[in-house]
Design an enzyme around this catalytic site. Structure first.
Site, PDB file in Angstrom:
ATOM      1  N   GLU A   1       1.225  13.483  -7.553  1.00 52.81           N
ATOM      2  CA  GLU A   1       1.929  13.526  -8.883  1.00 52.81           C
ATOM      3  C   GLU A   1       3.215  14.474  -8.823  1.00 52.81           C
ATOM      4  O   GLU A   1       3.484  14.751  -9.865  1.00 52.81           O
ATOM      5  CB  GLU A   1       0.738  13.830  -9.990  1.00 52.81           C
ATOM      6  CG  GLU A   1      -0.469  13.002 -10.124  1.00 52.81           C
ATOM      7  CD  GLU A   1       0.200  11.499 -10.547  1.00 52.81           C
ATOM      8  OE1 GLU A   1       1.156  11.280 -10.991  1.00 52.81           O
ATOM      9  OE2 GLU A   1      -0.730  10.740 -10.435  1.00 52.81           O
ATOM     10  N   GLY A   2       3.766  14.483  -7.836  1.00 57.76           N
ATOM     11  CA  GLY A   2       5.022  15.185  -7.547  1.00 57.76           C
ATOM     12  C   GLY A   2       4.639  16.623  -7.188  1.00 57.76           C
ATOM     13  O   GLY A   2       3.971  17.403  -8.000  1.00 57.76           O
TER      14      GLY A   2
END
Length: 592
Positions: free
Chosen positions: A442-443
């Protein structure tokens, strides 16, 4: 492995005493009739029973067994299919889904507590329903009415699950260079061709259909992120009567063999002219997907929190029971051959660090959840805008700081158990492994830091930070009582954060590397300061709650520990930030 016990008392304390969320709900027409304090308590009690008795007991066996992959199909561990069916039957897959399509419609402040329980019980299992919840939200906000009516009721009921398909073999964070193509078809659908990797829940046997949300480019799309569109691509096509039709040509080519979350299927998906439908406007797919991402990034932060909470419970129980060596003379038990671990100073340091991060993280996830609820449901446009600004600022902090401190806490839990923490029997090594991925997907946390300092703070020339600074400053105007030293410590920290921000912004015009060189330290600085603010809020409420007894006393003492031992970490962060980028870029780094 010790039994999991959800922190229901602490969750209720945060919701109803510290953040007083029921007062918010009463002002929100969409929540006022369905949600109050008693209802929230009942939901948390049921969630605790579910996670403690159904999910947590199978977590270790599921991790040991893992998934299996053959001929494009994934088989999940024994028990998962039955667990998911019970989860769906109770309506838990659609806890935040729109009631119009069969969901519970719970506010985020409440669902965040449920998510923590799920993650503490079994992160791998939680991912199948967690990604589905995010996909439901995205479709509800951006899909056509026809797509909503076809897919959302089945997804909210847990009959079908959802995924998010962003990453490709050659691009992760840099989505502007993705290559998956979507060709328009005569019937209004699109044919998608390309490969996506690291797709959580991309293939499994829990349900009959999987709904993929896929980022792809139309033939005439502009270059970069401005040319990305979002598509719904089901594993099986859906007939007009709602039954499942033919298999869509989207197939799992392989699964990843990972350090952790062994029971979660992480897939390579190959789209070979797969039939899909546009979600939202052409070339606006990334904006639509970020609807999901803000909630998912808080959800990933909660994964770190859940792992840390589970690790803390086991470490505390072990330290109370395990006897090793002698403590200080005042704590010795002469009649026993050794003292329990809990009397040793270093063990207490690790346990209190874990407790401060877990309970501080729980408060932070609740606080961010409250802003998400206000951004969605607040009565006035200005209140919604103010909350949305805080959400934008704090989402990267929630994702990165909660997972960084979550890993620190799980490692401390493993350390407390010594050799028993390194072997599988007690579960500590699993929580370390499972927590580790939360800093990456998610980053990555480095990307979150760049988002915070680059996009949010520097991008707004510091304006987006000011409401948070103002809120903390206004809190400090109240009578400090016995907390005068801590109030002053927090005031100094807020001042330091303000000055550091101004110093960094002043260097931006002359140093193109300043943002990416100091962003991680800056995010940690924000995290420690915000936790300090929340711990003071918790302590002030707790000290006024005489009926809570030892629970309240523990809160006060943990707050004192945080200010004595953890908040001072910021004093090493400031000079590192102020040192800028020179030392990072003066070295060629080409030697082995």
């Amino acid at each position: 492995m010790t039994d999991y016990r959800a922190a229901v008392q602490d969750m209720n304390f945060l919701l109803h005493d510290v953040f007083q969320v029921s007062q918010d709900w009463a002002t929100m027409p969409e929540l006022a009739e369905m949600m109050d304090a008693d209802t929230a308590r009942a939901i948390l009690d049921e969630a605790a029973k579910l996670t403690e008795t159904l999910i947590a007991p199978n977590a270790r066996q599921a991790d040991e067994q893992g998934i299996s992959f053959k001929d494009g199909e994934v088989t999940t561990p024994d028990g998962y299919k039955e667990q998911f069916a019970q989860l769906a039957q109770g309506g838990w897959v659609g806890v935040t889904a729109n009631p119009e399509f069969g969901g519970m419609g719970l506010p985020k402040t409440l669902s965040a507590q449920y998510e923590e329980m799920m993650c503490a019980a079994d992160i791998s299992f939680s991912l199948y329903s967690g990604l589905t919840a995010g996909a439901i939200m995205t479709l509800d906000l951006h899909a056509s009415q026809e797509l909503k009516e076809t897919y959302l009721p089945r997804m909210a009921a847990g009959e079908w699950t959802g995924t998010m398909c962003l990453t490709e073999p050659h691009c992760g964070t840099d989505l502007g260079i993705l290559r998956t193509k979507a060709e328009p078809q005569a019937d209004g659908s699109f044919a998608l061709t390309g490969t996506k990797i690291f797709i959580t829940g991309g293939e499994h046997d829990l349900v009959d259909n999987i709904v993929h949300l896929v980022l792809a480019k139309l033939p005439d799309a502009p270059a970069g992120t401005k040319g990305i569109s979002l598509f719904l691509v089901p594993k099986f096509l859906v007939n007009e009567d709602g039954s499942l039709g033919e298999r869509n040509p989207v197939v799992a080519g392989s699964v990843e063999h990972k350090m952790g979350i062994h029971a979660s299927a992480t897939c390579v998906l190959n789209f070979d002219g797969a039939k899909g439908w546009l979600v939202g406007e052409p070339n606006r797919g990334l904006a639509a997907m970020f609807t999901m991402m803000n909630y998912e990034r808080l959800g990933v932060g909660i994964q770190g929190l859940g792992a840390a909470a589970r690790s803390y419970g086991t470490a505390l129980e072990y330290a109370l029971d395990r006897r090793q060596g002698r403590g200080a003379k005042a704590t010795q038990e002469p009649q026993a051959e050794a003292d329990p671990l809990i009397v040793h100073g270093d063990i207490r340091r690790m346990l209190l660090t874990m407790k401060a991060f877990v309970e501080g993280g729980r408060a932070f996830s609740t606080y961010v959840g409250q802003q998400l609820d206000r951004a969605k449901y607040a009565a006035t446009e200005q209140d919604r805008a103010d909350a949305e600004a805080l959400v934008q600022l704090l989402t990267p902090v929630a994702k990165a700081f909660m997972t960084d401190t979550g890993l620190e806490a799980t490692i401390a839990g493993q350390q407390i158990l010594g050799g028993h923490g390194y072997v599988r029997e007690w579960g500590q090594e699993q929580w370390v492994r499972d927590c580790r991925i939360a800093q990456i997907y998610e980053g990555t946390n480095g990307i979150q830091a760049l988002d915070l300092l680059g996009r949010k703070v520097a991008g707004s020339r510091g304006e987006l930070l000011k409401p948070l600074l103002r809120e903390m400053t206004e809190f400090l105007q109240a009578d400090a009582g016995q907390w005068s030293a801590e109030y002053q410590q927090l005031a100094d920290a807020v001042k330091s954060l303000t000055e550091v921000t101004e110093a960094v912004l002043a260097q931006v015009p002359s140093d193109e590397n300043i943002i990416n060189s100091v962003a991680v330290e800056y995010l940690n600085l924000v995290g420690y300061v915000v936790y300090g603010y929340l711990w003071l809020r918790i302590a002030r409420v707790a000290e006024a709650q005489d009926a809570l007894g030892e629970f309240a006393s523990s809160k006060v003492k943990t707050a004192k520990f945080y200010f004595a031992k953890l908040l001072p970490r910021i004093h090493s962060l400031r000079p590192s930030i102020e040192a800028g980028s020179k030392e990072l870029f003066s070295h060629e780094l080409n030697e082995f």
